[in-house]
Design an enzyme around this catalytic site. Structure first.
Site, PDB file in Angstrom:
ATOM      1  N   HIS A  10       2.847  -6.020   2.002  1.00  0.00           N
ATOM      2  CA  HIS A  10       2.244  -5.439   0.806  1.00  0.00           C
ATOM      3  C   HIS A  10       0.973  -6.203   0.415  1.00  0.00           C
ATOM      4  O   HIS A  10       1.038  -7.355   0.008  1.00  0.00           O
ATOM      5  CB  HIS A  10       3.271  -5.494  -0.329  1.00  0.00           C
ATOM      6  CG  HIS A  10       2.839  -4.870  -1.601  1.00  0.00           C
ATOM      7  ND1 HIS A  10       2.736  -5.572  -2.782  1.00  0.00           N
ATOM      8  CD2 HIS A  10       2.493  -3.598  -1.891  1.00  0.00           C
ATOM      9  CE1 HIS A  10       2.363  -4.766  -3.744  1.00  0.00           C
ATOM     10  NE2 HIS A  10       2.195  -3.558  -3.236  1.00  0.00           N
ATOM     11  N   ARG A  11      -0.178  -5.569   0.605  1.00  0.00           N
ATOM     12  CA  ARG A  11      -1.481  -6.207   0.382  1.00  0.00           C
ATOM     13  C   ARG A  11      -1.684  -7.410   1.305  1.00  0.00           C
ATOM     14  O   ARG A  11      -2.375  -8.363   0.964  1.00  0.00           O
ATOM     15  CB  ARG A  11      -1.667  -6.605  -1.084  1.00  0.00           C
ATOM     16  CG  ARG A  11      -1.402  -5.469  -2.077  1.00  0.00           C
ATOM     17  CD  ARG A  11      -1.645  -5.900  -3.516  1.00  0.00           C
ATOM     18  NE  ARG A  11      -1.031  -4.952  -4.437  1.00  0.00           N
ATOM     19  CZ  ARG A  11      -0.972  -5.089  -5.751  1.00  0.00           C
ATOM     20  NH1 ARG A  11      -1.533  -6.155  -6.311  1.00  0.00           N
ATOM     21  NH2 ARG A  11      -0.391  -4.198  -6.506  1.00  0.00           N
ATOM     22  N   HIS A  52      -7.161  -3.720  -4.638  1.00  0.00           N
ATOM     23  CA  HIS A  52      -6.152  -2.985  -5.395  1.00  0.00           C
ATOM     24  C   HIS A  52      -6.674  -2.544  -6.754  1.00  0.00           C
ATOM     25  O   HIS A  52      -6.568  -1.383  -7.129  1.00  0.00           O
ATOM     26  CB  HIS A  52      -4.889  -3.828  -5.594  1.00  0.00           C
ATOM     27  CG  HIS A  52      -3.878  -3.158  -6.453  1.00  0.00           C
ATOM     28  ND1 HIS A  52      -3.854  -3.309  -7.832  1.00  0.00           N
ATOM     29  CD2 HIS A  52      -2.867  -2.301  -6.150  1.00  0.00           C
ATOM     30  CE1 HIS A  52      -2.868  -2.586  -8.334  1.00  0.00           C
ATOM     31  NE2 HIS A  52      -2.252  -1.965  -7.345  1.00  0.00           N
TER      32      HIS A  52
END
Length: 252
Positions: A10-11, A52
């Site tokens: 995630h990221r 993000h």
């Protein structure tokens, strides 16, 4: 015993490296991730980049909306110093950099289309889809968004595009019938779901209907184990090493 799920960073490996930087993506690959999740936005002059937030303030030395700066201006920002001095000087990557790395590292991508407006999200989703098609990666990578219409439009324009919509609403308990309907409405075979709101019955029924559930962002070993025993098809979190440990233990 659960089957082996996709391990999705995630990221990037964002627990131990600054999110959405090449350092985080490289760490994810080195630690054994099958896929990297990254958020895609546009600069003022139309370059697809990885960030993000809608604004620069939290993760860079810049301030204000990402979309207000050109790529040349964004390239000068420090995107790692906020996380720790070891990462000072890390830059905001563009999508091309991540795609080049994915090819070199033999790793898949989940690219989430972001934008300040629905129109912008539609543009970004379609632009990402076109780039995946150009690079011959449609069978490997997926495009994600909370904007299901943006995904549907991108899929119509780029046949063969794989979609991984985030379920709506983002939080709260859900029913398998709703998850299946949301995915099927746009031709998706995957739906992303917040790990804390998942129940075993919903996972079982949804996946038996042919819709894979990717649980996000389970990061502690306890939360990873909780959703892994439900046999979700994908585990997405900030700590790749923890996901690998949990999965490997279950397979021994």
């Amino acid at each position: 015993m659960p089957n082996r799920p996709l391990i999705i960073a995630h990221r990037g490996n964002s627990l131990l490296a600054p999110e959405q930087t090449m350092a985080a993506y490289r760490a994810a690959a080195e630690l054994g991730a099958d896929m990297i999740e990254a958020d895609v936005r546009r600069s003022r002059d139309g370059v697809l980049l990885l960030m993000h937030d809608e604004t620069l303030d939290r993760t860079t030395t810049g301030a204000g909306p990402v979309a207000d700066l050109t790529w040349a201006e964004l390239s000068e920002l420090d995107a790692g110093g906020w996380f720790g001095q070891d990462y000072a000087g890390e830059r905001v990557p563009c999508l091309d950099e991540l795609l080049d790395f994915a090819e070199e590292a033999d790793i898949s991508l989940c690219l989430e289309a972001k934008g300040a407006t629905p129109r912008e999200q539609r543009f970004v989703a379609s632009a990402v889809a076109q780039e995946l098609a150009r690079r011959g990666r449609l069978d490997r990578d997926v495009v994600a968004s909370f904007d299901h219409e943006a995904l549907a439009e991108a899929a119509r324009a780029t046949p063969g595009l794989r979609l991984a919509p985030d379920r709506l609403p983002e939080r709260g308990p859900s029913r398998a019938e709703t998850l299946i309907a949301q995915a099927r409405r746009i031709g998706a075979e995957i739906i992303q779901h917040h790990h804390a709101d998942l129940a075993p019955a919903a996972v079982k029924a949804t996946q038996e209907a042919g819709i894979a559930i990717w649980a996000w962002p389970a990061t502690s070993e306890e939360s990873i184990e909780r959703v892994h025993v439900m046999s979700v098809a994908g585990l997405m979190g900030d700590d790749v090493a923890a996901m690998v440990r949990v999965v490997d233990r279950s397979l021994t």
